[in-house]
Design an enzyme around this catalytic site. Structure first.
Site, short mmCIF file in Angstrom:
data_model
loop_
_atom_site.label_atom_id
_atom_site.label_comp_id
_atom_site.label_asym_id
_atom_site.label_seq_id
_atom_site.Cartn_x
_atom_site.Cartn_y
_atom_site.Cartn_z
N ASP A 1 6.05 -0.86 1.79
CA ASP A 1 4.60 -0.87 1.99
C ASP A 1 4.24 -0.67 3.46
O ASP A 1 3.47 -1.46 4.04
CB ASP A 1 3.98 -2.18 1.48
CG ASP A 1 4.35 -2.48 0.04
OD1 ASP A 1 4.31 -1.55 -0.78
OD2 ASP A 1 4.67 -3.64 -0.25
N GLU B 1 -3.21 1.14 -6.42
CA GLU B 1 -2.99 0.13 -5.39
C GLU B 1 -2.76 0.81 -4.05
O GLU B 1 -2.68 2.03 -3.94
CB GLU B 1 -1.78 -0.75 -5.75
CG GLU B 1 -0.50 0.05 -5.92
CD GLU B 1 0.63 -0.75 -6.53
OE1 GLU B 1 0.40 -1.89 -6.96
OE2 GLU B 1 1.75 -0.22 -6.58
#
Length: 546
Positions: free
Chosen positions: A73, A228
């Site tokens: 991420d 997301e």
């Protein structure tokens, strides 16, 4: 004896319920011979500190990953001529290690930004506004409802503030943007948005739907839709919204990158005609489950995508950070143009088109325990708020009080690794009724290792002790070595400071210890546990890639 014959002799040693004496300390030459690399990336990687792979090939090209090991991420900030990046840190504390680069390829850690445990930490957003740095953090301190927290600093090195709860309940994956109205907004999974107060430390509005993401064909093999990781930028009069869909893990063809744009932060948003911009389409590719991207401007004004992916055959290493060139198209959209990521790519260049002088790359993992490296290298897994009270530097050495009765309840000390094959070694000194050992640790449900008590040697496999392997042996001081050759693990130990070694009688295959089996989005780390009623002192930790 030649290296070849030494390897052959080592491989013929049979694993019994005990240990086999070896005549000398086995280095890399005595380890199992490594199988043929799975992808071209393995054969073209450069070697850096401690023989570890690095991205910069030294000839004007680089090979992915730009940061190996579990760095998922990625959130990246261009700050003048500097770049800063940080990652999900999950249960590691101190956490949220910030990394620095000047060329997008060579990265070195600055230090941890978060000292206060907030539970597991997922995808963050690092940004700068009015001269101040902010990190927006999804966390669930009580293990139940997620919220978004913020920390800030006037210098990237810190000190960073304590976390401020923005009370955005049930949300993860924040993405910060300043709208055309000059106001600050956070986008979150969903894809939803909420307005922030001018100081960025409170909300100033309600959470609302922002964008209905582009849908891929129903017959594509994905984990789930899961929009997301929204990341936003303003470029050429447009706001661009880059989103991950398809699920983070699961089938390797699931995770992907899509984009949309709008003249206003409030929409309406139009889908990019090139969607998906990034996606793994075959299990033969070197990088699986590619997604969660952020566009970033390079030093020469060119553009790049930074995102994560699993290495083919090595989910145990977690999601690693990848860099791919992108280009803006005539219609105002952009495309990824890296092609085959198993091959070298041209490095970013400077404003004048010349090569950029490479900055520091990585950090040594070997540690003599004379200085505090918590957060940058070492961290406790899922620590209690007072976990650091267990630690005392007794130079040279790190003394850790026992906790719990085994690795499963002891909050082991962990160190992330990024190599397919490596060797880690350290000295343990037991004090009192202590138990300690060396592990490969994923979580409390998944680990392997060897432990030592004052009267025995224990073996852990499948996250539990194997009583049939217990060996009676008086132990106070011992040196222990872990060798991981492409997910096959061998342990040795020495009672004479490394002059002679005993081969542990059980090898372990660990390729299945990853998220798709055990959940948690973690990686398999080197771990050291201290349990029981006593202390263990750690000395002379060494690491070397094979």
């Amino acid at each position: 004896m030649t290296n070849q014959s030494r390897r052959g002799a080592f491989k013929t040693l049979l694993a019994g319920a005990g240990a086999v004496a070896l005549p000398a300390a086995p280095g890399p030459a005595l380890a199992q011979s490594a199988p043929t690399p799975r992808t071209a990336a393995a054969s073209t990687s450069a070697r850096g500190i401690e023989g570890r792979r690095k991205a910069d090939l030294g000839d004007g090209t680089y090979i992915n990953p730009i940061i190996s090991g579990d760095h998922p991420d990625p959130t990246i900030l261009k700050d003048g001529e500097n770049y800063y990046m940080t990652f999900s840190s999950f249960f590691s504390y101190p956490g949220i290690v910030i990394w620095h680069s000047t060329d997008l390829v060579n990265w070195a850690p600055v230090g941890p930004a978060l000292k206060k445990p907030l539970g597991t930490i997922w995808a963050l957003d690092l940004c700068k506004h009015d001269g101040r740095y902010f990190i927006y953090i999804p966390a669930a301190p009580d293990g139940n409802t997620w919220s978004i927290y913020a920390i800030w600093a006037d210098r990237i090195e810190g000190p960073w503030s304590d976390p401020v709860d923005l009370k955005i309940a049930g949300c993860i994956d924040p993405g910060h943007i300043v709208g055309e109205d000059g106001r600050r907004y956070l986008f979150v999974n969903g894809i939803r948005k909420i307005r922030l107060a001018d100081d960025g430390l409170a909300t100033d509005g309600k959470l609302e739907d922002a964008y209905k993401p582009w849908r891929y064909p129903e017959d594509w093999v994905t984990e789930n839709f899961a929009p997301e990781g929204p990341k936003l930028l303003r470029h050429g009069g447009w706001f661009y919204l880059v989103t991950a869909v398809g699920g983070t893990a699961g089938p390797v063809t699931g995770h992907m990158v899509i984009a949309a744009r709008s003249k206003s932060v409030h929409g309406p948003w139009e889908h990019c005609p090139h969607n998906p911009l990034v996606r793994t389409v075959s299990t033969t590719e070197p990088w699986w489950s590619r997604g969660h991207a952020t566009p970033v401007e390079g030093p020469a004004g060119d553009w790049w995508l930074v995102y994560h992916g699993y290495e083919n055959g090595y989910r145990t290493l977690g999601r690693q950070t990848l860099l791919e060139p992108m280009e803006w198209t005539a219609d105002g959209w952009f495309r990824a143009k890296g092609g085959d990521l198993s091959k070298p790519l041209p490095k970013p260049r400077g404003k004048d088109g010349r090569p950029i002088k490479a900055g520091p790359n990585g950090q040594p993992l070997s540690d003599d325990f004379t200085r505090d490296r918590f957060g940058v290298q070492w961290s406790f897994h899922d620590p209690a708020p007072d976990e650091m009270r267990r630690v005392q530097y007794v130079g040279p050495g790190l003394r850790i009080a026992g906790k719990g009765s085994s690795p499963a309840d002891s909050a082991p000390l962990t160190c992330g690794v990024g190599d397919r094959s490596y060797q880690a070694e350290l000295a343990l000194e037991l004090e009192g009724d202590a138990e300690a050992g060396l592990l490969l640790f994923y979580n409390h449900k998944a680990f392997v290792g060897v432990g030592f008590t004052p009267g025995s040697i224990k073996t852990f496999e499948y996250a539990e002790e194997q009583p049939w392997m217990r060996i009676k042996r008086t132990t106070k001081s011992v040196r222990v070595r872990l060798t991981n050759i492409e997910n096959v693990v061998t342990f040795h130990y020495s009672y004479d400071g490394g002059r002679s070694w005993l081969l542990h009688g059980l090898r372990m295959e660990v390729s299945g210890i990853h998220h798709n089996v055990f959940g948690g989005f973690l990686s398999l780390k080197v771990g050291i546990y201290s349990a029981g009623k006593g202390f263990v002192t750690l000395r002379d930790f060494s690491y070397h890639a094979l």
